[in-house]
Design a protein around this motif. Structure first.
Motif, PDB file in Angstrom:
ATOM      1  N   UNK A 342       0.857  -1.182   0.000  1.00  0.00           N
ATOM      2  CA  UNK A 342       0.000   0.000   0.000  1.00  0.00           C
ATOM      3  C   UNK A 342       0.895   1.234   0.000  1.00  0.00           C
ATOM      4  N   UNK A 343       0.668   2.109  -0.989  1.00  0.00           N
ATOM      5  CA  UNK A 343       1.448   3.349  -1.098  1.00  0.00           C
ATOM      6  C   UNK A 343       0.469   4.467  -1.419  1.00  0.00           C
ATOM      7  N   UNK A 344       0.209   5.352  -0.443  1.00  0.00           N
ATOM      8  CA  UNK A 344      -0.877   6.313  -0.587  1.00  0.00           C
ATOM      9  C   UNK A 344      -0.477   7.721  -0.165  1.00  0.00           C
ATOM     10  N   UNK A 345      -0.959   8.714  -0.943  1.00  0.00           N
ATOM     11  CA  UNK A 345      -1.024  10.098  -0.490  1.00  0.00           C
ATOM     12  C   UNK A 345      -2.410  10.303   0.103  1.00  0.00           C
ATOM     13  N   UNK A 346      -2.493  10.800   1.325  1.00  0.00           N
ATOM     14  CA  UNK A 346      -3.778  10.800   2.024  1.00  0.00           C
ATOM     15  C   UNK A 346      -4.096  12.137   2.689  1.00  0.00           C
ATOM     16  N   UNK A 347      -5.373  12.296   2.982  1.00  0.00           N
ATOM     17  CA  UNK A 347      -5.889  13.308   3.898  1.00  0.00           C
ATOM     18  C   UNK A 347      -6.943  12.600   4.731  1.00  0.00           C
ATOM     19  N   UNK A 351      -6.770   5.580  10.299  1.00  0.00           N
ATOM     20  CA  UNK A 351      -6.429   4.555   9.316  1.00  0.00           C
ATOM     21  C   UNK A 351      -6.299   3.183   9.960  1.00  0.00           C
ATOM     22  N   UNK A 352      -6.821   2.167   9.240  1.00  0.00           N
ATOM     23  CA  UNK A 352      -6.657   0.752   9.573  1.00  0.00           C
ATOM     24  C   UNK A 352      -6.162   0.075   8.291  1.00  0.00           C
ATOM     25  N   UNK A 353      -4.935  -0.390   8.257  1.00  0.00           N
ATOM     26  CA  UNK A 353      -4.378  -0.982   7.046  1.00  0.00           C
ATOM     27  C   UNK A 353      -3.713  -2.311   7.390  1.00  0.00           C
ATOM     28  N   UNK A 354      -4.166  -3.369   6.714  1.00  0.00           N
ATOM     29  CA  UNK A 354      -3.631  -4.711   6.957  1.00  0.00           C
ATOM     30  C   UNK A 354      -3.203  -5.327   5.641  1.00  0.00           C
ATOM     31  N   UNK A 355      -1.956  -5.811   5.584  1.00  0.00           N
ATOM     32  CA  UNK A 355      -1.464  -6.535   4.420  1.00  0.00           C
ATOM     33  C   UNK A 355      -1.517  -8.031   4.704  1.00  0.00           C
ATOM     34  N   UNK A 356      -2.063  -8.792   3.765  1.00  0.00           N
ATOM     35  CA  UNK A 356      -2.234 -10.230   3.954  1.00  0.00           C
ATOM     36  C   UNK A 356      -0.957 -11.012   3.655  1.00  0.00           C
ATOM     37  N   UNK A 357      -0.302 -10.689   2.528  1.00  0.00           N
ATOM     38  CA  UNK A 357       0.859 -11.464   2.084  1.00  0.00           C
ATOM     39  C   UNK A 357       2.179 -10.759   2.306  1.00  0.00           C
ATOM     40  N   UNK A 358       2.192  -9.660   2.981  1.00  0.00           N
ATOM     41  CA  UNK A 358       3.417  -8.917   3.212  1.00  0.00           C
ATOM     42  C   UNK A 358       3.631  -7.843   2.174  1.00  0.00           C
ATOM     43  N   UNK A 359       4.652  -7.027   2.405  1.00  0.00           N
ATOM     44  CA  UNK A 359       4.920  -5.868   1.583  1.00  0.00           C
ATOM     45  C   UNK A 359       4.950  -4.625   2.445  1.00  0.00           C
ATOM     46  N   UNK A 360       5.305  -3.502   1.845  1.00  0.00           N
ATOM     47  CA  UNK A 360       5.455  -2.260   2.593  1.00  0.00           C
ATOM     48  C   UNK A 360       4.146  -1.477   2.652  1.00  0.00           C
ATOM     49  N   UNK A 361       4.019  -0.705   3.705  1.00  0.00           N
ATOM     50  CA  UNK A 361       2.955   0.284   3.837  1.00  0.00           C
ATOM     51  C   UNK A 361       3.605   1.659   3.877  1.00  0.00           C
ATOM     52  N   UNK A 362       3.259   2.514   2.930  1.00  0.00           N
ATOM     53  CA  UNK A 362       3.794   3.866   2.855  1.00  0.00           C
ATOM     54  C   UNK A 362       2.649   4.860   2.825  1.00  0.00           C
ATOM     55  N   UNK A 370      -4.292   9.536  12.672  1.00  0.00           N
ATOM     56  CA  UNK A 370      -4.256   8.531  13.740  1.00  0.00           C
ATOM     57  C   UNK A 370      -4.056   7.164  13.104  1.00  0.00           C
ATOM     58  N   UNK A 371      -3.044   6.427  13.589  1.00  0.00           N
ATOM     59  CA  UNK A 371      -2.759   5.077  13.092  1.00  0.00           C
ATOM     60  C   UNK A 371      -3.369   4.072  14.063  1.00  0.00           C
ATOM     61  N   UNK A 372      -4.656   3.767  13.857  1.00  0.00           N
ATOM     62  CA  UNK A 372      -5.331   2.842  14.776  1.00  0.00           C
ATOM     63  C   UNK A 372      -4.783   1.438  14.655  1.00  0.00           C
ATOM     64  N   UNK A 373      -4.508   1.004  13.409  1.00  0.00           N
ATOM     65  CA  UNK A 373      -3.906  -0.319  13.216  1.00  0.00           C
ATOM     66  C   UNK A 373      -3.258  -0.395  11.842  1.00  0.00           C
ATOM     67  N   UNK A 374      -1.948  -0.586  11.840  1.00  0.00           N
ATOM     68  CA  UNK A 374      -1.188  -0.828  10.616  1.00  0.00           C
ATOM     69  C   UNK A 374      -0.371  -2.086  10.819  1.00  0.00           C
ATOM     70  N   UNK A 375      -0.499  -3.039   9.894  1.00  0.00           N
ATOM     71  CA  UNK A 375       0.234  -4.292  10.089  1.00  0.00           C
ATOM     72  C   UNK A 375       0.608  -4.915   8.756  1.00  0.00           C
ATOM     73  N   UNK A 376       1.832  -5.476   8.699  1.00  0.00           N
ATOM     74  CA  UNK A 376       2.305  -6.245   7.550  1.00  0.00           C
ATOM     75  C   UNK A 376       3.115  -7.425   8.060  1.00  0.00           C
ATOM     76  N   UNK A 382       6.134   2.949   6.670  1.00  0.00           N
ATOM     77  CA  UNK A 382       6.656   4.312   6.650  1.00  0.00           C
ATOM     78  C   UNK A 382       5.493   5.298   6.605  1.00  0.00           C
ATOM     79  N   UNK A 383       5.446   6.196   7.579  1.00  0.00           N
ATOM     80  CA  UNK A 383       4.382   7.187   7.650  1.00  0.00           C
ATOM     81  C   UNK A 383       5.002   8.574   7.786  1.00  0.00           C
ATOM     82  N   UNK A 384       4.621   9.468   6.872  1.00  0.00           N
ATOM     83  CA  UNK A 384       5.029  10.860   6.953  1.00  0.00           C
ATOM     84  C   UNK A 384       3.782  11.717   7.032  1.00  0.00           C
ATOM     85  N   UNK A 385       3.836  12.793   7.818  1.00  0.00           N
ATOM     86  CA  UNK A 385       2.689  13.684   7.958  1.00  0.00           C
ATOM     87  C   UNK A 385       3.149  15.111   8.121  1.00  0.00           C
ATOM     88  N   UNK A 386       2.349  16.055   7.604  1.00  0.00           N
ATOM     89  CA  UNK A 386       2.620  17.470   7.811  1.00  0.00           C
ATOM     90  C   UNK A 386       2.159  17.943   9.170  1.00  0.00           C
TER      91      UNK A 386
END
Length: 397
Positions: A342-347, A351-362, A370-376, A382-386
C-alpha cells in the motif's frame, strides 16, 4: 386517410416499390391480429390523432414511422432491412408486446437508428436490435421506462432517458454495444441496473438526478456493467452493501451528490479485476470497494468513511509529467485489507491498514493522522505527515 374516424386494417397491404401511408387525422388506427404492411423499397408511415395498435410492419429498404397523438401498442414485429424506425406517442405511452421485436439495419450512409419517444412512459417487452450501424434511443417525458427485454446495437449509441421518472431493467435483461458506441441511462428518479455491456474502449453512464442507482435484486446478474469507463452519479445511494454494483471496467468516475443526513449517499462497488479510481466523490456517505486485482487512485474525496478490500495492491497515482497531479485519497476513516503493498497520499483522520501477504505500507499524510492499526507480516511501514501522528497499534515483521 380518414379525416374524422378510425381506420381498422383487417387485411394485408403491400407494395414491391413505393411508400405506404395510413393516416387517421382525428381517430385511431388498428391492425387486427397477424395483419401485415410491407414494402420492398419504400417508407411505411402510420399517423393517428388518437391511438395506434400495430401488427407486422416491414420494409426491405426504407424508414418506418408510427406516430400517435395518444398511445402506441406494438403488437408484432416492426423491422426494416435498411433504414430507420421511429415510434412516437405525443401525449401517451408506448408498449411493445412480448412477441413484437423492433429491428433496423444501417449500411454505408444509411443509419439503422431506432427511437421510441413517449410522453407518459415506455414499457419494452420485446428485443430492440440495430445491426450494422445505428443509435437506439428511448425517451419518456413524464413517465417511467420499464425494460423487460434486451436492447443491442452492433455499432452506435444506446440512450435511455426518463426526464421525470425512473428506469427499471428487469431480471435477465441485457443492453449491449457489440463494437463501438456508448450507453447512457439517465433518469430524474431511480435507476435499476441488470446487465450492460460494451467493448473496453467505450463508456457506460448511469445518471440519477434525484434518486439512487441500484442493482436488480430479483435473481441478480453476475456482473452488472462491463465497459471501459463507468460514469455513475446519484443523489442517494449507488448500490448497497448487500447488493453492490458488480463491474468489470477500466476506470471509475462515481459520485453521490446528496448531503442531507436523513438519507444515505453511499457508494458500493465490486470490481472483478483491477481498477483506476479516476474520480470518486461523496458529499455525505461512505465508499466501499472490493477488487480482484490492483487499485490505482487518482482523485478520491469521500465525506465519510472508506473501506477497501483488494487481492492486489492499493496505490495513488504517481505523475509522469510536470503538469500532472499526484493521486490522493481523502476520507474520514480509511480501512484497507490488501494482499500486496500500500502506497498512498492521504488526507485522513484515522487509518486501519492490513497486508495479507506482506509488503510495505507507505503513507504520506497532508495533515494529522491517527494510526489505529497498521500491520504487515513481511515488510516495512513508513508514515510521513505534515501534522501530528497518533499511534495506537503498528506491527511490522
Amino acid at each position: 386517410k380518414s379525416a374524422t374516424g378510425d381506420i381498422v386494417q383487417n387485411a394485408n397491404t403491400s407494395t414491391t416499390q413505393g411508400n405506404i401511408d395510413y393516416a387517421a387525422d382525428a381517430g385511431s388506427i388498428t391492425m387486427t391480429e397477424l395483419r401485415s404492411t410491407s414494402t420492398g423499397q419504400g417508407n411505411v408511415t402510420y399517423t393517428a390523432g388518437a391511438d395506434i395498435n400495430s401488427q407486422i410492419v416491414k420494409s426491405n429498404a426504407g424508414n418506418i414511422a408510427l406516430t400517435a397523438n395518444r398511445d402506441v401498442v406494438i403488437g408484432n414485429e416492426t423491422t426494416t432491412a435498411l433504414g430507420q424506425v421511429a415510434i412516437t406517442a405525443k401525449t401517451g405511452s408506448i408498449t411493445t408486446e412480448a412477441d413484437a421485436p423492433i429491428s433496423a439495419q444501417g449500411q454505408d450512409a444509411i443509419n439503422g437508428n431506432i427511437s421510441l419517444t413517449a410522453a407518459t412512459g415506455i414499457r419494452q417487452n420485446a428485443n430492440v436490435v440495430s445491426q450494422g450501424y445505428g443509435d437506439i434511443g428511448y425517451k419518456s417525458a413524464t413517465g417511467d421506462i420499464v425494460q423487460n427485454a434486451n436492447t443491442s446495437t452492433t455499432q452506435g449509441n444506446i440512450d435511455y432517458t426518463a426526464d421525470a421518472g425512473s428506469i427499471n431493467m428487469e431480471t435477465g435483461t441485457l443492453t449491449s454495444v457489440v463494437q463501438k458506441g456508448n450507453v447512457q441511462y439517465k433518469a430524474k428518479q431511480d435507476i435499476v441496473v441488470n446487465r450492460i455491456e460494451t467493448a473496453n474502449c467505450n463508456q457506460v453512464s448511469l445518471i440519477s438526478e434525484n434518486g439512487r442507482v441500484s442493482v436488480q435484486a430479483n435473481t441478480p446478474a453476475d456482473t452488472n456493467v462491463v465497459t471501459g469507463d463507468l460514469v455513475v452519479s446519484a443523489k442517494k445511494n449507488i448500490a448497497s452493501l448487500v447488493l453492490p454494483l458488480k463491474i468489470k471496467i477500466t476506470r471509475l468516475f462515481a459520485k453521490t451528490t446528496g448531503n442531507d443526513p436523513s438519507y444515505a449517499s453511499d457508494i458500493y462497488i465490486n470490481e472483478q479485476d483491477g481498477i483506476e479510481l479516476s474520480q470518486v466523490q461523496t458529499q455525505n456517505g461512505q465508499f466501499v470497494l472490493n477488487a480482484g486485482q490492483n487499485i490505482l487512485a487518482k482523485d478520491v474525496s469521500i465525506n465519510g468513511d472508506m473501506s477497501v478490500n483488494t487481492l492486489g495492491q492499493f496505490t495513488t497515482y504517481v505523475p509522469t509529467t510536470a503538469t500532472e497531479i499526484a493521486g490522493s485519497v481523502k476520507a474520514n476513516q480509511l480501512k484497507v485489507s490488501s494482499y500486496q503493498f500500500v502506497y498512498l497520499n492521504t488526507l485522513l483522520n484515522n487509518s486501519f491498514i492490513t497486508l495479507k501477504n506482506g509488503g510495505d505500507i507507505n503513507i504520506n499524510e497532508k495533515d494529522n493522522i491517527a494510526l489505529s492499526q497498521l500491520s504487515t507480516p513481511n515488510g516495512n511501514i513508513n508514515v510521513k505527515a505534515n501534522g501530528a501522528i497518533a499511534v495506537d497499534k503498528v506491527t511490522a515483521t
